[in-house]
Every structure is written in structure tokens, then in C-alpha cells.
Design a protein around this motif. Structure first.
Motif, PDB file in Angstrom:
ATOM      1  N   THR A 114       0.553   4.215  -5.966  1.00  0.00           N
ATOM      2  CA  THR A 114       0.099   5.525  -5.510  1.00  0.00           C
ATOM      3  C   THR A 114       1.202   6.210  -4.709  1.00  0.00           C
ATOM      4  O   THR A 114       1.958   5.564  -3.994  1.00  0.00           O
ATOM      5  CB  THR A 114      -1.147   5.373  -4.620  1.00  0.00           C
ATOM      6  OG1 THR A 114      -0.849   4.489  -3.538  1.00  0.00           O
ATOM      7  CG2 THR A 114      -2.307   4.823  -5.416  1.00  0.00           C
TER       8      THR A 114
ATOM      9  N   GLY B   1       8.223   6.012  -0.199  1.00  0.00           N
ATOM     10  CA  GLY B   1       7.710   6.181   1.152  1.00  0.00           C
ATOM     11  C   GLY B   1       8.067   5.015   2.054  1.00  0.00           C
ATOM     12  O   GLY B   1       8.366   5.209   3.237  1.00  0.00           O
TER      13      GLY B   1
ATOM     14  N   HIS C 274       0.804  -1.228   0.000  1.00  0.00           N
ATOM     15  CA  HIS C 274       0.000   0.000   0.000  1.00  0.00           C
ATOM     16  C   HIS C 274       0.833   1.272   0.000  1.00  0.00           C
ATOM     17  O   HIS C 274       0.272   2.358   0.163  1.00  0.00           O
ATOM     18  CB  HIS C 274      -0.929   0.015   1.222  1.00  0.00           C
ATOM     19  CG  HIS C 274      -1.928  -1.098   1.239  1.00  0.00           C
ATOM     20  ND1 HIS C 274      -3.058  -1.102   0.461  1.00  0.00           N
ATOM     21  CD2 HIS C 274      -1.949  -2.259   1.940  1.00  0.00           C
ATOM     22  CE1 HIS C 274      -3.746  -2.210   0.683  1.00  0.00           C
ATOM     23  NE2 HIS C 274      -3.098  -2.929   1.579  1.00  0.00           N
ATOM     24  N   LEU C 275       2.143   1.172  -0.144  1.00  0.00           N
ATOM     25  CA  LEU C 275       2.992   2.344  -0.116  1.00  0.00           C
ATOM     26  C   LEU C 275       3.825   2.436  -1.382  1.00  0.00           C
ATOM     27  O   LEU C 275       4.210   1.413  -1.964  1.00  0.00           O
ATOM     28  CB  LEU C 275       3.943   2.297   1.092  1.00  0.00           C
ATOM     29  CG  LEU C 275       3.409   2.733   2.458  1.00  0.00           C
ATOM     30  CD1 LEU C 275       4.513   2.643   3.486  1.00  0.00           C
ATOM     31  CD2 LEU C 275       2.865   4.135   2.403  1.00  0.00           C
ATOM     32  N   HIS C 276       4.101   3.655  -1.788  1.00  0.00           N
ATOM     33  CA  HIS C 276       5.091   3.842  -2.843  1.00  0.00           C
ATOM     34  C   HIS C 276       6.444   3.403  -2.296  1.00  0.00           C
ATOM     35  O   HIS C 276       6.736   3.614  -1.099  1.00  0.00           O
ATOM     36  CB  HIS C 276       5.133   5.314  -3.255  1.00  0.00           C
ATOM     37  CG  HIS C 276       5.923   5.558  -4.502  1.00  0.00           C
ATOM     38  ND1 HIS C 276       7.306   5.617  -4.512  1.00  0.00           N
ATOM     39  CD2 HIS C 276       5.529   5.767  -5.786  1.00  0.00           C
ATOM     40  CE1 HIS C 276       7.733   5.841  -5.733  1.00  0.00           C
ATOM     41  NE2 HIS C 276       6.667   5.940  -6.531  1.00  0.00           N
TER      42      HIS C 276
ATOM     43  N   PRO D   4      -3.210   3.256   3.993  1.00  0.00           N
ATOM     44  CA  PRO D   4      -4.561   3.563   4.484  1.00  0.00           C
ATOM     45  C   PRO D   4      -4.811   2.929   5.846  1.00  0.00           C
ATOM     46  O   PRO D   4      -4.344   1.830   6.137  1.00  0.00           O
ATOM     47  CB  PRO D   4      -5.467   2.950   3.401  1.00  0.00           C
ATOM     48  CG  PRO D   4      -4.608   2.866   2.187  1.00  0.00           C
ATOM     49  CD  PRO D   4      -3.217   2.621   2.669  1.00  0.00           C
TER      50      PRO D   4
ATOM     51  N   ARG E  49       1.707   7.590  -1.939  1.00  0.00           N
ATOM     52  CA  ARG E  49       1.412   7.835  -0.531  1.00  0.00           C
ATOM     53  C   ARG E  49       2.581   7.365   0.326  1.00  0.00           C
ATOM     54  O   ARG E  49       3.257   6.389  -0.004  1.00  0.00           O
ATOM     55  CB  ARG E  49       0.125   7.128  -0.105  1.00  0.00           C
ATOM     56  CG  ARG E  49       0.132   5.625  -0.262  1.00  0.00           C
ATOM     57  CD  ARG E  49      -1.038   4.984   0.506  1.00  0.00           C
ATOM     58  NE  ARG E  49      -2.324   5.439   0.025  1.00  0.00           N
ATOM     59  CZ  ARG E  49      -3.114   4.725  -0.774  1.00  0.00           C
ATOM     60  NH1 ARG E  49      -2.703   3.531  -1.204  1.00  0.00           N
ATOM     61  NH2 ARG E  49      -4.284   5.189  -1.164  1.00  0.00           N
ATOM     62  N   ASN E  50       2.807   8.080   1.411  1.00  0.00           N
ATOM     63  CA  ASN E  50       3.890   7.759   2.327  1.00  0.00           C
ATOM     64  C   ASN E  50       3.409   7.086   3.600  1.00  0.00           C
ATOM     65  O   ASN E  50       4.208   6.806   4.495  1.00  0.00           O
ATOM     66  CB  ASN E  50       4.663   9.036   2.694  1.00  0.00           C
ATOM     67  CG  ASN E  50       5.351   9.642   1.494  1.00  0.00           C
ATOM     68  OD1 ASN E  50       5.897   8.943   0.652  1.00  0.00           O
ATOM     69  ND2 ASN E  50       5.308  10.968   1.396  1.00  0.00           N
ATOM     70  N   TRP E  51       2.093   6.853   3.681  1.00  0.00           N
ATOM     71  CA  TRP E  51       1.524   6.156   4.836  1.00  0.00           C
ATOM     72  C   TRP E  51       0.355   5.308   4.333  1.00  0.00           C
ATOM     73  O   TRP E  51      -0.472   5.802   3.567  1.00  0.00           O
ATOM     74  CB  TRP E  51       1.050   7.148   5.895  1.00  0.00           C
ATOM     75  CG  TRP E  51       0.707   6.498   7.198  1.00  0.00           C
ATOM     76  CD1 TRP E  51      -0.526   6.050   7.604  1.00  0.00           C
ATOM     77  CD2 TRP E  51       1.599   6.208   8.273  1.00  0.00           C
ATOM     78  NE1 TRP E  51      -0.453   5.501   8.853  1.00  0.00           N
ATOM     79  CE2 TRP E  51       0.836   5.591   9.298  1.00  0.00           C
ATOM     80  CE3 TRP E  51       2.964   6.412   8.474  1.00  0.00           C
ATOM     81  CZ2 TRP E  51       1.409   5.168  10.495  1.00  0.00           C
ATOM     82  CZ3 TRP E  51       3.525   5.999   9.663  1.00  0.00           C
ATOM     83  CH2 TRP E  51       2.763   5.385  10.660  1.00  0.00           C
TER      84      TRP E  51
END
Length: 320
Positions: free
Chosen positions: A274, A30, A25-27, A280, A276-278
Motif C-alpha cells: 500500500t 515511505g 506496513h509501509l511502502h 496504521p 502509505r507513508n505512515w
């Protein structure tokens, strides 16, 4: 201090789940930064904890240079005290310092030797050093204040790739240099020397750094499939000459081969991750990240609480 002084030694276990789930779930950018931050904080707290346990536990041993008042009954009543535990903590801290020093010296020595050898063979006319070597390998050689970083690649590696795949390979290595991935890898490697529970985070950061470079390469060439082919072909070629390809293991991830290559290829053939660095909150990765963050915060607070308590108590019993 109580039992809090021992918590930083085991709290790195809270980061193990996120080390396995970041890629979902993280790039990769990140993920690498997040895991590196967890590793650095937890390693520092573990070192502080070992030092505090050692100081308190050995304050009463004969020949100890610490003030005699540090072993007064009031101190032993307020702080965890046991000669065996204290001695073991000091021995462990000595082993940690030796491992950290050895890793740093080896890292710097190999980098310096590689730069000298490369400087004699090929002047720094460009950021790519092409070596006439039939063995297939490629790696990013970090720079120094006096010399920039270089991408080192052999003719044997380029001969096995198509023109667009060569561009993807070079873009991958340049990404390692641009984003200074060697610093992330060295920091987490040193953290693993301090606390073995942090070693899985180093492996996860190594994989994330490769995926990060993969994504940068795909963006540079404009085709994720080209980068996927380059990763797969370079990895297959490098397997024929593992000794040459891993000639600079101190830099960790020196090219497309390290890490689970099939997972990297599958990720490149999928959608762009995506940015995002954190993760969901309502996902296993989000829960794991929260647990790791709480573990890191608890580790820092425990080490700080133990250090402040020790300083206040010892200051109170130490004559002016």
C-alpha cells in the motif's frame, strides 16, 4: 541545560523498533524517507549535544581559548560541569568529524574515479554502460552536474538472465538513479558515524531502497514475478564474483544482491504494498513509528533547550 543535554545521545534507541518494522506496513518509498528523516535529525542533535558538553566541561581547563567568565561558579552551578566528561565529549566529537570526513572523501573519490574510468571506456551515449566483462555485476553510478548517472552492467550478468529479466534488472538500477537512493544511503551512513545507535537505520534504509527499486522495476516491466526471478538470479550470479559486484561499496546497495534477498523475492511474489507513508496507528509498526517520532522530537527539543540555555547563561556572564 541539566541532563537534557545528554538525551540526544541515547534517544536514537527509540528508532530501533521502527527500523525493524517499517517493511510490514509501509511502502518501501515511505520507509526509506521516514528513516532517513529520523536519522538526519537525531544525528544533528547528537553532534550538537557533544559540542555543548565539550564546551561546558572544558571551559576551565588551562589554555582554553574560551572567555574566562565561561568557567565562573555561576556557570558551573547552572550547567553540567565535569572536565573528564567535557574532554571525552570533545574527543568523541573529533572522532565523529574524522569519520564523517573520511566517509565523505571516500564516497566522492570513488564516484569521481568511477566516472573517469567509465568515461574513458565508454562515452555517455546512453544511460546504460555495458562492460565486456565475464564477472556478473550491475550497479547504479550516481551522476554529477557535469555528467548524468549511468547504469553499469557487465555482459556476464546479462548472459545469465532472460530478456524480460534483463529489462527488470535495468529498470531496478534506473530506479536507484531516478530517486537518488545514494543520497538516502549516504545521509544515513553519515548519521551512523555521528551516533552508532543510528547504524541499524542505515541498514534498514539500504533494504528499503532495494525494495523501492524492486517495486519500481515490477511496475516498469508489468510483472512482479519477472522482477522476483531477476532479483533471485542476479543475486545467485553475483555470489560467484563478490569482489567484482561490490566494486563500488560507497554507493551501498549497488544492485539486486544487497539485503535479505529471500525477503525481497517473497515481497515481490506477494501483493503490491500500500502506498502509505505512515503505518496504521493500531499496529506494532504504528506504535514504533510514534515512539520514534516522539524520540526524534524530544531529541530536537533537548538539543535546542540546552543550546538556548547555554547561550543565555554565557551571554549573561560574559562582559561586553
Amino acid at each position: 541545560m541539566g541532563f537534557f543535554v545528554f538525551l540526544p545521545l541515547v534517544l536514537p534507541l527509540t528508532a530501533l523498533p521502527i527500523a525493524r518494522l517499517t517493511e510490514q506496513h509501509l511502502h518501501p518509498r515511505g520507509a526509506a524517507r521516514l528513516l532517513t528523516g529520523f536519522s538526519i535529525v537525531m544525528a544533528l542533535c547528537s553532534a550538537v549535544s557533544l559540542g555543548l558538553i565539550g564546551v561546558v566541561g572544558t571551559a576551565q581547563l588551562p589554555g582554553n581559548p574560551l572567555p574566562d567568565s565561561w568557567s565562573d561558579p555561576e556557570v558551573r552551578d547552572a550547567l553540567p560541569y565535569h572536565e573528564t566528561v567535557g574532554t571525552a565529549a570533545l574527543l568523541a566529537l573529533a572522532v565523529v568529524l574524522l569519520a564523517v570526513g573520511r566517509t565523505l572523501v571516500r564516497h566522492l573519490r570513488i564516484r569521481a574515479r568511477a566516472r573517469r574510468a567509465l568515461g574513458r571506456a565508454l562515452p555517455a551515449a546512453s544511460d546504460v554502460a555495458l562492460l565486456p566483462d565475464p564477472a556478473p555485476y550491475a550497479y547504479a553510478l550516481p551522476g554529477s552536474p557535469r555528467s548524468p548517472g549511468r547504469v553499469v552492467v557487465s555482459t556476464g550478468m546479462l548472459d545469465g538472465l532472460a530478456e524480460d529479466e534483463r529489462a527488470a534488472l535495468l529498470a531496478h538500477e534506473r530506479a536507484h538513479l531516478t530517486h537518488r537512493h545514494h543520497r538516502h544511503l549516504l545521509a544515513t551512513q553519515l548519521a551512523g558515524c555521528v551516533n552508532p545507535f543510528l547504524r541499524p537505520l542505515h541498514r534498514a534504509v539500504a533494504y528499503s531502497a532495494e525494495r523501492w527499486a524492486d517495486e519500481e522495476s515490477a511496475q516498469a516491466v508489468g510483472d512482479r514475478r519477472v522482477t522476483a526471478r531477476a532479483v533471485a538470479r542476479a543475486a545467485l550470479a553475483a555470489r560467484t564474483a563478490p569482489a567484482a559486484y561490490t566494486v563500488f561499496p560507497a554507493f551501498a546497495a549497488p544492485g539486486p544482491a544487497p539485503g535479505p534477498v529471500p525477503r525481497r523475492v517473497a515481497a515481490l511474489l506477494g501483493p503490491v504494498p500500500t502506498a502509505r507513508n505512515w503505518p496504521p496507528a493500531r499496529t506494532p509498526a504504528g506504535l514504533a513509528a510514534l515512539v520514534a517520532a516522539l524520540g526524534t522530537a524530544a531529541s530536537a527539543l533537548s538539543a535546542l533547550n540546552a543550546a538556548v540555555a547555554l547561550l543565555l547563561i554565557l551571554k549573561a556572564v560574559t562582559p561586553l
